[in-house]
Design an enzyme around this catalytic site. Structure first.
Site, PDB file in Angstrom:
ATOM      1  N   CYS A   1     110.061  30.405  27.187  1.00  0.00           N
ATOM      2  CA  CYS A   1     110.273  30.267  28.629  1.00  0.00           C
ATOM      3  C   CYS A   1     110.640  28.851  29.067  1.00  0.00           C
ATOM      4  O   CYS A   1     110.929  28.622  30.247  1.00  0.00           O
ATOM      5  CB  CYS A   1     109.024  30.721  29.380  1.00  0.00           C
TER       6      CYS A   1
ATOM      7  N   HIS B   1     106.070  26.916  37.412  1.00  0.00           N
ATOM      8  CA  HIS B   1     106.334  27.950  36.424  1.00  0.00           C
ATOM      9  C   HIS B   1     105.890  29.292  37.004  1.00  0.00           C
ATOM     10  O   HIS B   1     106.622  30.269  36.912  1.00  0.00           O
ATOM     11  CB  HIS B   1     105.608  27.629  35.114  1.00  0.00           C
TER      12      HIS B   1
ATOM     13  N   GLU C   1      98.142  26.144  35.861  1.00  0.00           N
ATOM     14  CA  GLU C   1      99.153  25.252  36.429  1.00  0.00           C
ATOM     15  C   GLU C   1      98.617  24.535  37.670  1.00  0.00           C
ATOM     16  O   GLU C   1      98.835  23.325  37.843  1.00  0.00           O
ATOM     17  CB  GLU C   1     100.411  26.039  36.776  1.00  0.00           C
TER      18      GLU C   1
ATOM     19  N   LYS D   1     110.095  32.925  40.946  1.00  0.00           N
ATOM     20  CA  LYS D   1     110.016  34.131  40.114  1.00  0.00           C
ATOM     21  C   LYS D   1     109.577  35.332  40.940  1.00  0.00           C
ATOM     22  O   LYS D   1     109.855  36.480  40.576  1.00  0.00           O
ATOM     23  CB  LYS D   1     109.029  33.915  38.952  1.00  0.00           C
TER      24      LYS D   1
ATOM     25  N   HIS E   1     111.183  36.742  36.102  1.00  0.00           N
ATOM     26  CA  HIS E   1     111.081  35.736  35.047  1.00  0.00           C
ATOM     27  C   HIS E   1     112.231  35.937  34.069  1.00  0.00           C
ATOM     28  O   HIS E   1     112.253  36.905  33.306  1.00  0.00           O
ATOM     29  CB  HIS E   1     109.738  35.891  34.343  1.00  0.00           C
TER      30      HIS E   1
ATOM     31  N   PHE F   1     105.321  30.136  26.035  1.00  0.00           N
ATOM     32  CA  PHE F   1     104.527  30.604  24.905  1.00  0.00           C
ATOM     33  C   PHE F   1     104.748  29.665  23.725  1.00  0.00           C
ATOM     34  O   PHE F   1     105.850  29.139  23.522  1.00  0.00           O
ATOM     35  CB  PHE F   1     104.959  32.014  24.496  1.00  0.00           C
TER      36      PHE F   1
END
Length: 403
Positions: A162, A294, A305, A326, A331, A390
């Protein structure tokens, strides 16, 4: 070190087939997430996503090109054409020899993989098209952009889940800043919205069945999207000399690795990336007005976050606007940072901060100004764009308004 500015932007995503359409949707807080439409969707538990609608590839590309272009490449070429046209650059001579392409993607030609596995395993065919490999490879989009626009300098693809787009744009930024290239085409793309792509993500049990609600206490997971965002990063002096319109300045970048868990995010890793980007840009935390988060809509990501932002910015965190687009476009995995960069440009250039839509219930672990549900007019001089992937791979860009 050279100053680096953005002189062109292009996109196609579930909110729009161009930058103006996408920014209008962001201003309106419009949602591009809806019911998925492709073969065997009825076999999926997850049936929603930010799918690009009304995209007629056959009208844009000829038959030979279609045999080489996976959907992620089609999106990339469409966005690159818009970005380069806005920049007003024609790559020839020395400019072509030194300028290149760095793009991000996590999956590459997922639709091509899916179609050909189906052909071999389900339909029992013993042959596949001779161009399957060049069509599905992760560097296909970068290679075709370089060929289409005569870009003969450094060209490659970055794949860091990502964070792919942010890592790719960082490499382009560093090349221009160092003087290695006068201009770079950069960004990212993704198209995982096919049966195999969604089925694989279902296994992680992080997907929402109804909506993406980042930072809301009742959030229940992420929603996938697809599309591309592409930009022209250019040496400021080069851009100024030719009278180019400057969208904003790329001021700094930092990356970090959590080195802790393959899927669970780390507050410390995210914080080090944000602090590092500010340090690289020679900016104080108090100068930042907006963070494009994010913000995936998963319980773990959002609270981690927010904790990282609070740790880096201290009391100033309460003065920040932090939103996740998003919630509108989904996403885009490896392409997501590129589309989200558009929200930062809109904040810096137009003074409009994109909202986090779908926000319903305050979460005490996400107690920041998440610009809930409606866009906001505000003067923003500095913005950050966060990407936390990830594998614990973090990439943060710092951007400034150019006055």
């Amino acid at each position: 070190m050279k100053r680096v500015v953005i002189t062109g932007a292009g996109t196609i995503n579930s909110l729009g087939h161009s930058v103006p359409d996408t920014l209008e949707a962001m201003r309106e807080g419009r949602c591009g997430i809806g019911e998925l439409d492709f073969r065997d969707v009825d076999r999926l538990a997850i049936k929603i996503g930010g799918q690009v609608r009304d995209f007629e590839a056959e009208g844009r590309f000829n038959r030979q090109q279609m045999s080489l272009y996976d959907r992620f490449t089609q999106f990339t070429l469409t966005a690159a054409q818009e970005a380069i046209a806005q920049a007003g650059l024609e790559f020839s001579g020395e400019l072509a020899a030194k300028s290149g392409v760095v793009l991000g993607t996590a999956g590459g030609g997922v639709s091509t993989w899916d179609d050909n596995y189906r052909s071999v395993y389900e339909d029992g065919k013993n042959r596949v098209h001779p161009f399957v490999v060049p069509k599905l490879m992760n560097n296909a989009a970068a290679s075709h952009v370089s060929m289409e626009h005569n870009l003969k300098g450094p060209s490659f693809t970055v794949s860091t889940a990502c964070a792919s787009s942010n890592h790719a744009m960082a490499q382009a930024f560093q090349m221009v800043r160092s003087g290695m290239a006068p201009a770079m085409v950069t960004g990212g793309s993704e198209s995982m919205l096919c049966f195999g792509g969604v089925k694989a993500w279902e296994g992680l049990r992080v997907m929402s069945k109804d909506a993406c609600r980042p930072f809301s206490a009742n959030r229940n997971g992420m929603v996938q999207g697809e599309g591309a965002g592409v930009f022209v990063f250019e040496d400021f002096d080069h851009a100024r000399a030719r009278g180019a319109e400057i969208l904003c300045e790329v001021a700094g970048f930092a990356m970090s690795s959590d080195a802790s868990d393959i899927v669970m995010p780390s507050k410390q890793g995210a914080a080090r990336a944000m602090a590092g980007a500010l340090n690289d840009a020679k900016l104080n935390a108090e100068e930042v007005g907006y963070i494009n988060a994010h913000g995936t809509g998963t319980a773990a990501n959002d609270k981690t976050e927010c904790a990282a932002v609070a740790g880096v910015f201290g009391p100033h965190a309460d003065n920040l606007m932090i939103s996740s687009t998003k919630s509108m476009h989904g996403h885009l995995i490896g392409g997501t940072g590129a589309v989200e960069l558009l929200a930062c440009i809109m904040a810096l250039r137009d003074g409009v901060v994109a909202p986090t839509i779908g926000y319903e219930e305050p979460d005490p672990e996400c107690a920041l100004d998440v610009v809930p549900n409606e866009a906001r007019e505000a003067k923003v001089d500095v913005a950050l764009s966060n990407a936390f992937a990830f594998g614990g791979l973090n990439a943060v860009l710092a951007l400034k308004a150019v006055k």
